[in-house]
Write a protein that holds these residues in place. Sequence first.
Motif, PDB file in Angstrom:
ATOM      1  N   THR A 106       0.819  -1.220   0.000  1.00  0.00           N
ATOM      2  CA  THR A 106       0.000   0.000   0.000  1.00  0.00           C
ATOM      3  C   THR A 106       0.850   1.265   0.000  1.00  0.00           C
ATOM      4  O   THR A 106       0.525   2.247  -0.682  1.00  0.00           O
ATOM      5  CB  THR A 106      -0.938   0.007   1.220  1.00  0.00           C
ATOM      6  N   GLU A 125      -4.694   4.370  -8.909  1.00  0.00           N
ATOM      7  CA  GLU A 125      -3.918   3.847  -7.780  1.00  0.00           C
ATOM      8  C   GLU A 125      -4.629   4.116  -6.460  1.00  0.00           C
ATOM      9  O   GLU A 125      -4.690   3.244  -5.576  1.00  0.00           O
ATOM     10  CB  GLU A 125      -2.515   4.469  -7.763  1.00  0.00           C
ATOM     11  N   ALA A 126      -5.188   5.320  -6.308  1.00  0.00           N
ATOM     12  CA  ALA A 126      -5.907   5.655  -5.078  1.00  0.00           C
ATOM     13  C   ALA A 126      -7.130   4.759  -4.897  1.00  0.00           C
ATOM     14  O   ALA A 126      -7.406   4.265  -3.786  1.00  0.00           O
ATOM     15  CB  ALA A 126      -6.320   7.122  -5.092  1.00  0.00           C
ATOM     16  N   GLU A 174      -4.879   8.762   3.608  1.00  0.00           N
ATOM     17  CA  GLU A 174      -3.975   9.321   2.603  1.00  0.00           C
ATOM     18  C   GLU A 174      -4.486   9.019   1.195  1.00  0.00           C
ATOM     19  O   GLU A 174      -4.412   9.872   0.297  1.00  0.00           O
ATOM     20  CB  GLU A 174      -2.571   8.743   2.782  1.00  0.00           C
ATOM     21  N   ALA A 175      -5.006   7.815   0.997  1.00  0.00           N
ATOM     22  CA  ALA A 175      -5.553   7.457  -0.314  1.00  0.00           C
ATOM     23  C   ALA A 175      -6.792   8.277  -0.633  1.00  0.00           C
ATOM     24  O   ALA A 175      -7.015   8.682  -1.778  1.00  0.00           O
ATOM     25  CB  ALA A 175      -5.879   5.962  -0.359  1.00  0.00           C
ATOM     26  N   ARG A 231       1.136   9.609  -5.759  1.00  0.00           N
ATOM     27  CA  ARG A 231       1.705  10.947  -5.583  1.00  0.00           C
ATOM     28  C   ARG A 231       2.605  11.330  -6.750  1.00  0.00           C
ATOM     29  O   ARG A 231       2.622  12.486  -7.190  1.00  0.00           O
ATOM     30  CB  ARG A 231       2.491  10.997  -4.267  1.00  0.00           C
ATOM     31  N   ASN A 281      -8.346   4.237   4.450  1.00  0.00           N
ATOM     32  CA  ASN A 281      -7.025   4.811   4.259  1.00  0.00           C
ATOM     33  C   ASN A 281      -7.153   6.309   3.954  1.00  0.00           C
ATOM     34  O   ASN A 281      -7.540   6.703   2.852  1.00  0.00           O
ATOM     35  CB  ASN A 281      -6.292   4.098   3.118  1.00  0.00           C
ATOM     36  N   ALA A 339      -5.670  11.613  -1.799  1.00  0.00           N
ATOM     37  CA  ALA A 339      -5.153  11.510  -3.167  1.00  0.00           C
ATOM     38  C   ALA A 339      -6.297  11.437  -4.170  1.00  0.00           C
ATOM     39  O   ALA A 339      -6.246  12.040  -5.245  1.00  0.00           O
ATOM     40  CB  ALA A 339      -4.251  10.287  -3.297  1.00  0.00           C
ATOM     41  N   LEU A 377       0.592   4.169  -2.811  1.00  0.00           N
ATOM     42  CA  LEU A 377       0.256   5.548  -2.455  1.00  0.00           C
ATOM     43  C   LEU A 377       1.326   6.511  -2.973  1.00  0.00           C
ATOM     44  O   LEU A 377       1.017   7.585  -3.502  1.00  0.00           O
ATOM     45  CB  LEU A 377       0.120   5.671  -0.940  1.00  0.00           C
ATOM     46  N   ASN A 378       2.584   6.122  -2.830  1.00  0.00           N
ATOM     47  CA  ASN A 378       3.665   6.962  -3.346  1.00  0.00           C
ATOM     48  C   ASN A 378       3.608   7.078  -4.864  1.00  0.00           C
ATOM     49  O   ASN A 378       3.890   8.141  -5.422  1.00  0.00           O
ATOM     50  CB  ASN A 378       5.023   6.403  -2.914  1.00  0.00           C
ATOM     51  N   ILE A 420      -6.294   1.244  -3.707  1.00  0.00           N
ATOM     52  CA  ILE A 420      -6.060   1.187  -2.257  1.00  0.00           C
ATOM     53  C   ILE A 420      -7.384   1.206  -1.499  1.00  0.00           C
ATOM     54  O   ILE A 420      -7.614   0.396  -0.591  1.00  0.00           O
ATOM     55  CB  ILE A 420      -5.181   2.370  -1.806  1.00  0.00           C
TER      56      ILE A 420
END
Length: 293
Positions: free
Chosen positions: A96, A118-119, A131-132, A104, A129, A135, A100-101, A122
């Motif tokens: 994960t 990608e987000a 952070e996702a 970004r 999540n 994003a 996530l990177n 996740i």
Amino acid sequence: MQIRISLPIVAAVAISILLTGCTAASRKALYTEKAERFYKAGEYDKAKIEYLNVIKIDQGDANAYARIGAMWVDEGVPLRAGAFLTKALELAPNDTGSRLNLARVYLAVGRTSDARKEAMTILEKAPGNGEALLALVDTSRTPEEMSATEEQMAKFPQKDSAYYHLAAAAIAAKKSDLSTAEAALQRAVAADPNFAAAHSALAGLYLARKDNEKAGLELEKAAKLAKARSPETVRFAQFKVQNGAAEEAKAFLANVTKQAPDILPAWPILGRIANNEKKYDDALKLVENALSR
């Protein structure tokens, strides 16, 4: 004609093969231990060298690719991060952090549809999540994407978290509803006063209202709360330069680059300050330092 192979020779060859394997394994373990130590200490240049040594021995080591990619992301160099993160996910699709990177990275280079994929990948597995979710909000451009993002937000389990409130604020801002955005940001800061991204977003709202005093205070809070290698530190320095406080920006970045000399976006800012001061040799050296990385 019958060929006879001496047993001692066979034994010697077998032992040699075993020793070679053991030597490679022991060297990999040594490089990995050193790489992890440097990584955790924030010595990224040294860590990269050791992780590359790991990859030379074992090209299937997903962690080494993931760590190098993550370091390039932290340093603000997405183009170098992408290949390592893609390889990490090829070897470990459930990573994960790397996914996530990579999202970004895609956002940084303007590939918003890829970042969105990608987000979503996740969030399909981990709807909580934060952070996702942020994003995903960042990738929302069209009304259809905004609607789909709001549907995903409805599935977010922690609706009292700073992540949720920050996502709600971003959606409101995209709809030009700054009052709702500000209220959501205040809730985000109340939920987690140490959440640098919330203070940074609040600063963005104040800048939109041309309230530089409040914006500066929030940017300063964000920079103090964030890691040295972060967009918040760079944004605060840029704000200082743009508002006639170049000396403060220079002092602030001197401290940041002392902690993290590999943070790439800091050096061009210092170079511009030196150039404005007509210190052209210094400006050239500072820009060359950035380019050398």
